[in-house]
Enzyme design. Structure first.
Site, PDB file in Angstrom:
ATOM      1  N   GLU A 188       0.804  -1.100  -0.106  1.00 39.58           N
ATOM      2  CA  GLU A 188      -0.106  -0.074  -0.404  1.00 39.58           C
ATOM      3  C   GLU A 188       0.647   1.389   0.126  1.00 39.58           C
ATOM      4  OE1 GLU A 188      -2.832  -0.207   3.416  1.00 39.58           O
ATOM      5  OE2 GLU A 188      -3.434  -1.878   1.883  1.00 39.58           O
ATOM      6  N   GLU A 316      -5.885  -7.403  -2.002  1.00 40.66           N
ATOM      7  CA  GLU A 316      -6.118  -7.424  -0.818  1.00 40.66           C
ATOM      8  C   GLU A 316      -8.085  -6.825  -0.740  1.00 40.66           C
ATOM      9  OE1 GLU A 316      -4.811  -4.695   3.028  1.00 40.66           O
ATOM     10  OE2 GLU A 316      -3.661  -6.300   2.890  1.00 40.66           O
TER      11      GLU A 316
END
Length: 507
Positions: A188, A316
């Protein structure tokens, strides 16, 4: 004979040096699919990654969670039993550099073979056992400092060179295990992390540098590249600003169209992170046409890559799967199926995840079958013959367990087994509206193969203004109202006396 002996010794020597020879596999990402090539026979097999993240190595505990209440091998067996064939293991720098796990996070009576082992040594044991069970492993550099997700792949105290060397170390160490499919190079990237800017914040350029270093050591691996939060290229980010289509950390892959990763195409997997309202309530979740507005947003952020024949694995996704988040997950799974995107890693196995919850509930044994049901939609779309385990869902449309007489309640149920006994359900799925005139226990017993499961739901009904009977559990005031009143008066008098004494001392 000597020549044959020499060849044998040479092959052993090369196998020790080369992870790809030792692992006997080679992974490819071609036209949206993932293939495993048998290096001995040359056979190519299309594989799917039905994965789940198991976190803990990326935190200061330096150990995956759940081991304080369960045996680690049993957890892996459950992962396999539930239908997952892959796990994503997040880690931080301290864990891979020999940090010891928090002993309070491991019950050594249940896990005696983990005593005195470092976090990295336990990670290797998990990889070995996963290999035995036929479970793929994706390694995920989740955090540098083990306390927060840094925006970039370097900090003031940790250089890019150190970060790349960490990956080279892991590729050398774990490249020999055939079930380790590759490297999720950075979790991320966000805030100042960019895509296509050409400077030292350009995640695309870093992906090329670290990918090249990893593939030198483990050429059989795949390089998983997440998106950013912004590209910081005004022409690309304009659509987000104009329409309010903001992205989650790791979701923005809009820059790939103009600035693709310049590594061998069959080595790159784009892996966006995508979430719903339980993680953050984006403005478009409140749109009047939600969730019908979502496919266009997903398509803009990353979905368009399939039309360019890139391989996508959702790195995710997940959430609490209640309320609006349930609507989001149902819509997202339907969109994935329509797009033919079947590879994913669900977040997560752990019940400790505050904004998503887990596949396991707090005891690390009970399964959230509602989440599994939405996951099974995708697995069964990819593999129609997939036979999910027996489970039963039984819910009501209220959070209470006690109802007034005459109150109505809606009951929902679903089972993937054959109902062999129930006092309300005849079909495998449905809902009924009950008027509750008395307490009732609803139950379903279903069977699938040799496995039988029972699910109960007890609804307690009380009549308004009905005297409590001797069988009811009394409150304190109901045990003896006079004594309770006297007790309150006595406490009041005592408090007043204490107040006077303290006041006199202060004077």
């Amino acid at each position: 004979m000597k020549f044959l002996t020499f060849l044998l010794m040479l092959s052993v020597f090369l196998a020790l040096l080369s992870p790809v020879l030792a692992s006997s596999v080679y992974y490819e990402a071609i036209d949206g699919n993932i293939y495993k090539v048998n290096m001995t026979t040359g056979e190519r097999e299309r594989i799917y990654l039905f994965g789940v993240s198991w976190f803990g190595f990326e935190l200061k505990d330096h150990i995956v969670y759940g081991l304080n209440v369960r045996n680690w091998k049993d957890i892996l067996k459950d992962v396999k039993r539930l239908g997952f064939n892959a796990i994503r293991l997040p880690f931080c720098s301290e864990t891979i550099h020999g940090a010891m796990p928090n002993p309070n996070m491991i019950n050594y009576d249940l896990n005696p073979d983990l005593r005195n082992l470092t976090g990295l040594e336990i990670m290797e044991k998990i990889i070995q056992e996963a290999n035995r069970l036929g479970i793929y492993v994706l390694l995920d550099y989740h955090r540098i400092g083990c306390t927060e997700i840094e925006p970039l792949w370097y900090t003031d105290n940790y250089s890019e060179e150190q970060y790349i060397q960490d990956w080279v170390f892991l590729a050398k160490k774990f490249g020999r295990y055939p079930n380790v499919i590759g490297a999720d190079i950075k979790n991320e990237p966000h805030d100042e992390a960019s895509w296509g800017t050409g400077d030292n914040t350009d995640f695309r350029l870093f992906a090329e540098r670290v990918g090249k270093a990893i593939l030198k050591v483990a050429p059989h691996w795949l390089i998983f590249v997440e998106g950013t939060q912004y590209t910081h290229v005004p022409e690309i980010d304009r659509v987000m600003k104009e329409k309010g289509w903001w992205t989650f950390w790791g979701e923005n892959l809009m820059g790939v169209k103009y600035y693709p990763i310049r590594l061998p195409r069959d080595k790159v997997v784009y892996s966006p992170h995508v979430y719903g309202p339980s993680v953050y309530n984006m403005p478009y979740f409140d749109s009047p046409d939600f969730p019908k507005n979502m496919p266009q947003i997903w398509e803009t952020h990353f979905g368009y890559l399939t039309s360019l024949n890139y391989t996508l694995v959702i790195g995710e996704w997940g959430g609490k799967y209640t309320g609006k988040d349930k609507v989001w997950q149902d819509a997202f799974s339907d969109w994935l199926i329509k797009k033919g995107i079947y590879n994913f890693f669900y977040w997560c196995l752990n019940p400790e995840s505050g904004d998503t919850g887990g596949i396991f509930l707090d005891d690390w044994k009970t399964v959230n079958w509602e989440k599994m049901r939405v996951i099974y939609r995708i697995i069964k779309a990819a593999r129609p013959n997939f036979n999910e385990p027996l489970f039963i869902i039984l819910k009501k449309n209220t959070s209470g367990q006690v109802f007034d007489k005459g109150e109505k309640v809606t009951i929902y149920w679903y089972t993937n087994g054959e109902i062999i006994d129930s006092n309300f359900a005849k079909s495998n799925e449905g809902e009924i509206i009950l008027t509750l005139n008395e307490s009732i226990n609803l139950y379903i017993v279903a069977k699938k193969g040799n496995e039988t499961m029972r699910k109960d739901l007890y609804l307690s009904v009380i009549e308004p203004n009905t005297p409590i009977t001797t069988t009811s559990r009394p409150t304190i005031s109901e045990r003896n109202p006079k004594i309770f009143t006297m007790l309150l008066v006595s406490l009041g008098i005592l408090s007043f006396v204490v107040f006077l004494v303290l006041k006199k001392k202060l004077v």
